[in-house]
Design a protein around this motif. Sequence first.
Motif, PDB file in Angstrom:
ATOM      1  N   HIS A  44       0.844  -1.319   0.010  1.00 45.55           N
ATOM      2  CA  HIS A  44       0.050  -0.213   0.008  1.00 45.55           C
ATOM      3  C   HIS A  44       0.870   1.434  -0.138  1.00 45.55           C
ATOM      4  O   HIS A  44       0.450   2.190   0.260  1.00 45.55           O
ATOM      5  N   ALA A  45       2.147   1.125  -0.151  1.00 42.08           N
ATOM      6  CA  ALA A  45       2.917   2.263  -0.435  1.00 42.08           C
ATOM      7  C   ALA A  45       2.539   3.315  -1.439  1.00 42.08           C
ATOM      8  O   ALA A  45       2.155   2.888  -2.405  1.00 42.08           O
ATOM      9  N   VAL A  46       2.670   4.522  -1.292  1.00 44.04           N
ATOM     10  CA  VAL A  46       2.439   5.573  -2.054  1.00 44.04           C
ATOM     11  C   VAL A  46       3.596   5.731  -3.005  1.00 44.04           C
ATOM     12  O   VAL A  46       4.786   5.703  -2.643  1.00 44.04           O
ATOM     13  N   THR A  47       3.471   5.629  -4.294  1.00 44.17           N
ATOM     14  CA  THR A  47       4.506   5.436  -5.308  1.00 44.17           C
ATOM     15  C   THR A  47       4.988   6.825  -6.034  1.00 44.17           C
ATOM     16  O   THR A  47       5.818   7.056  -6.684  1.00 44.17           O
ATOM     17  N   GLU A  48       3.984   7.700  -6.151  1.00 41.41           N
ATOM     18  CA  GLU A  48       4.101   8.612  -6.740  1.00 41.41           C
ATOM     19  C   GLU A  48       3.018   9.842  -6.250  1.00 41.41           C
ATOM     20  O   GLU A  48       1.824   9.515  -5.712  1.00 41.41           O
ATOM     21  N   PRO A  49       3.370  11.174  -6.411  1.00 43.05           N
ATOM     22  CA  PRO A  49       2.299  12.293  -5.947  1.00 43.05           C
ATOM     23  C   PRO A  49       0.944  12.111  -6.655  1.00 43.05           C
ATOM     24  O   PRO A  49       1.130  11.982  -8.062  1.00 43.05           O
ATOM     25  N   GLY A 113       4.426   7.140   3.597  1.00 41.74           N
ATOM     26  CA  GLY A 113       3.756   8.126   2.402  1.00 41.74           C
ATOM     27  C   GLY A 113       3.278   9.255   3.304  1.00 41.74           C
ATOM     28  O   GLY A 113       2.605   9.328   4.555  1.00 41.74           O
ATOM     29  N   TRP A 114       3.173  10.346   2.624  1.00 49.43           N
ATOM     30  CA  TRP A 114       2.305  11.696   3.078  1.00 49.43           C
ATOM     31  C   TRP A 114       1.217  11.819   2.829  1.00 49.43           C
ATOM     32  O   TRP A 114       0.806  11.358   1.542  1.00 49.43           O
TER      33      TRP A 114
END
Length: 356
Positions: A44-49, A113-114
Motif C-alpha cells: 500500500h506504499a504511495v509510489t508517486e504524488p 507516505g505523506w
Amino acid sequence: MSTLRSRRSFISHAAAGFSTLAISRMAQAQVATEPPPRISQIEHAVTEPVGVEVNARAIPNFEPRDRSRTRFGSLQYRSGLVLTSPYRGFGGLSGIRLDAKGERFLAISDQGGWFTGSIRYSSGKMVGLDDVEAAPMLNAEGRPITEKRLWYDTESLARDGSFVYVGLERVNQIMRFDFSKGGTRARGEVIPTPPAVRKLPANKGLEAMVVVPKGQPLAGTLIAFSERGLDADGNLVAFLIGGPSPGQFSVRRTEKFDISDATLLPSGELLILERKFSWFTGINIRIRSIPLKSIAPNALVDGPALFAADLGHEVDNMEGIDAHVTAEGETVLTLVSDDNFSLLQRTLLLQFTLVE
C-alpha cells in the motif's frame, strides 16, 4: 437490528479483538517481538504524488449506547468522520499535524507516505476532507524510502516550522525533511540519535515525537517516545534529542498501556495518547497529561488520565493526536486511527474540546 449495531455486537462478543486477528500489526506484536517483513507491509506504499478522493461519513455520537452523552472525562465530543477512499494507498494513518486554524493537515501513513489536505467544517463540525494529495517520502537520493529494506514503518511525526521529523519504528531512525524545499517532495536526511534509540524493540520502537517551541521549557528539543521500549523498572523509555538538556527519561507505565502519539499544548502540558490491546477487551485508549516542566534527563514522569474509551465508543486503533486553539479560545484535540489496511477496521478522524 441495524448494520452498525450488528457489527458492534459481533465485535464485542468476539472478545473485541477479532477485528485485528491475523491482520493487525498490534495483534501480531502479541506473538512476536520482531515479526519478519511481509509483502503486505509495502503493497500500500504511495509510489508517486497523486490527488486522492476521500469520502467522509459523519459520526454523530461518540458513544452509540448513550446518544445524549457528549462529555467524556475532560473532553467534550465535537464531531467525527469515518474516512474511506478508492485509492488503495489511503490508510494506515499513524500521525497527524494541523495548522494553527485546525484546517490544513499533514498526515503520514505507516508505509512511507505523506497525505496532505484540508478539513472542511460546517458550524464547527467536521464534514469532509478537501484537496487531499498523497506523496511518497523521499530519501536523500530522491528515491522513495520504502525501496530500502525495513524503511517503511513510519510511525511518528513532529513539525518545527518548515522542518518535519518522521520516526521509523522498524529501524528506529529519525529523518528530517525541510518542507521549504518542495513540501512533500523534499528529500529527507537521517539525523543523529542517542545509541539507545537503535536498541529499542523493532516493533515497539519510536512511536511519538514533539518539538518544543520557543518560550517553553526545553525549547528546541525533539522529544521522542517509544511505544513499548522499557527501562529496568518496566517504564516507557523516551529521549530528549538536541536542545539544552539532551538525555533519556521514562514515562511511568500503568495498566499495560503503550504510547501511540503525543502533542504539546501552549499551556506547557504534554498530552500522551496511549492504547492497549487485549484478546478479551479489544482496544482501549486513553490520554494522559504530563507537565513539560517535569521532564528532564533521568526523570520518571507521570500524570493523570484526562480521557479513556474502548470499543463501546467510536474508536479504533487510534495512533495520532494533535491540538489547535480556535478563534474562540477553545483547545481542540484531533485524533486519527490506523486501519492497518484491514477491511475490518476503520480510518476515523475525531475531534474533542478540552474542557478542563
